[in-house]
Design an enzyme around this catalytic site. Structure first.
Site, PDB file in Angstrom:
ATOM      1  CG  HIS A  46      -1.820   1.071   1.281  1.00  0.00           C
ATOM      2  ND1 HIS A  46      -3.196   1.186   0.583  1.00  0.00           N
ATOM      3  CD2 HIS A  46      -1.560   2.322   1.775  1.00  0.00           C
ATOM      4  CE1 HIS A  46      -3.565   2.280   0.640  1.00  0.00           C
ATOM      5  NE2 HIS A  46      -2.795   3.364   1.394  1.00  0.00           N
ATOM      6  CG  HIS A  97      -4.627   3.758  -9.143  1.00  0.00           C
ATOM      7  ND1 HIS A  97      -4.912   4.372  -7.987  1.00  0.00           N
ATOM      8  CD2 HIS A  97      -5.160   4.558 -10.263  1.00  0.00           C
ATOM      9  CE1 HIS A  97      -5.887   5.199  -8.386  1.00  0.00           C
ATOM     10  NE2 HIS A  97      -6.027   5.389  -9.546  1.00  0.00           N
TER      11      HIS A  97
HETATM   12  P1  AMP Z   1      -8.299   7.191 -10.006  1.00  0.00           P
HETATM   13  O1  AMP Z   1      -9.511   8.486 -10.144  1.00  0.00           O
HETATM   14  O2  AMP Z   1      -7.017   7.766 -10.729  1.00  0.00           O
HETATM   15  O3  AMP Z   1      -8.091   7.395  -8.545  1.00  0.00           O
HETATM   16  O4  AMP Z   1      -8.804   5.881 -10.430  1.00  0.00           O
HETATM   17  C1  AMP Z   1      -9.306   5.029  -9.764  1.00  0.00           C
HETATM   18  C2  AMP Z   1      -9.845   4.036 -10.776  1.00  0.00           C
HETATM   19  O5  AMP Z   1     -10.145   2.850  -9.835  1.00  0.00           O
HETATM   20  C3  AMP Z   1     -11.196   4.632 -11.334  1.00  0.00           C
HETATM   21  O6  AMP Z   1     -10.913   4.470 -12.930  1.00  0.00           O
HETATM   22  C4  AMP Z   1     -12.270   3.463 -11.124  1.00  0.00           C
HETATM   23  O7  AMP Z   1     -13.007   3.277 -12.219  1.00  0.00           O
HETATM   24  C5  AMP Z   1     -11.222   2.407 -10.899  1.00  0.00           C
HETATM   25  N1  AMP Z   1     -12.083   1.428  -9.824  1.00  0.00           N
HETATM   26  C6  AMP Z   1     -12.642   1.740  -8.571  1.00  0.00           C
HETATM   27  N2  AMP Z   1     -12.964   0.624  -7.985  1.00  0.00           N
HETATM   28  C7  AMP Z   1     -12.611  -0.241  -8.891  1.00  0.00           C
HETATM   29  C8  AMP Z   1     -12.852  -1.897  -8.641  1.00  0.00           C
HETATM   30  N3  AMP Z   1     -13.415  -2.598  -7.742  1.00  0.00           N
HETATM   31  N4  AMP Z   1     -12.240  -2.723  -9.531  1.00  0.00           N
HETATM   32  C9  AMP Z   1     -11.696  -2.018 -10.810  1.00  0.00           C
HETATM   33  N5  AMP Z   1     -11.546  -0.790 -10.848  1.00  0.00           N
HETATM   34  C10 AMP Z   1     -11.902  -0.049  -9.905  1.00  0.00           C
HETATM   35 ZN    ZN Z   2      -4.262  -0.137  -0.473  1.00  0.00          ZN
END
Ligand code: AMP
Ligand code: ZN
Length: 110
Positions: A46, A97
């Site tokens: 994390h 990410h």
């Molecule tokens: P960010 O806005 O850069 O923090 O991106 C977070 C991303 O995580 C978004 O594009 C969401 O659609 C994606 N996301 C959130 N929850 C999940 C999940 N359970 N599985 C896959 N993607 C997710």
């Molecule tokens: Zn985490």
């Protein structure tokens, strides 16, 4: 980390469409894709964002190596690689990410 959705995905507590898994890195398809191919690449440890001191050059390197393998595996030649940092940067999930955005022409940023 407790209450982190991506840590739960790493732990297998939440289902995801995994496309790549190694010792340090996991990648899975974004649940709300912005492009025909939208993959998230995360470290298994994390880190809050790329600004977190736990996000070391080693972590970056592990992610970059994984991105090369994932894009080859997915036949992605050209793409956008993005990481959002903090709310103002557009971050909504606070576990580091990288977005691989591919499969259509991207607009210029700004
Ligand atoms: P960010 O806005 O850069 O923090 O991106 C977070 C991303 O995580 C978004 O594009 C969401 O659609 C994606 N996301 C959130 N929850 C999940 C999940 N359970 N599985 C896959 N993607 C997710
Ligand atoms: Zn985490």
């Amino acid at each position: 980390m407790k209450d982190c959705i991506f840590c739960k995905i790493v732990a297998g507590e939440i289902p995801s469409d995994i496309v790549y898994d190694d010792t340090h890195v996991l990648a899975f398809r974004d649940i709300a894709p912005l492009t025909p191919k939208h993959i998230l690449v995360i470290p298994k440890i994390h880190c809050r964002s790329a600004k977190d001191s736990k996000c070391t050059p080693e972590v970056f390197s592990q992610i970059c190596q994984a991105v090369q393998k994932i894009t080859s595996q997915e036949n992605i030649e050209e793409f956008r690689l993005v990481t959002n940092i903090g709310e103002q940067g557009g971050q909504t999930v606070f576990h580091l990410h990288f977005h691989i955005l591919a499969g259509r022409q991207m607009r210029s940023m700004g």
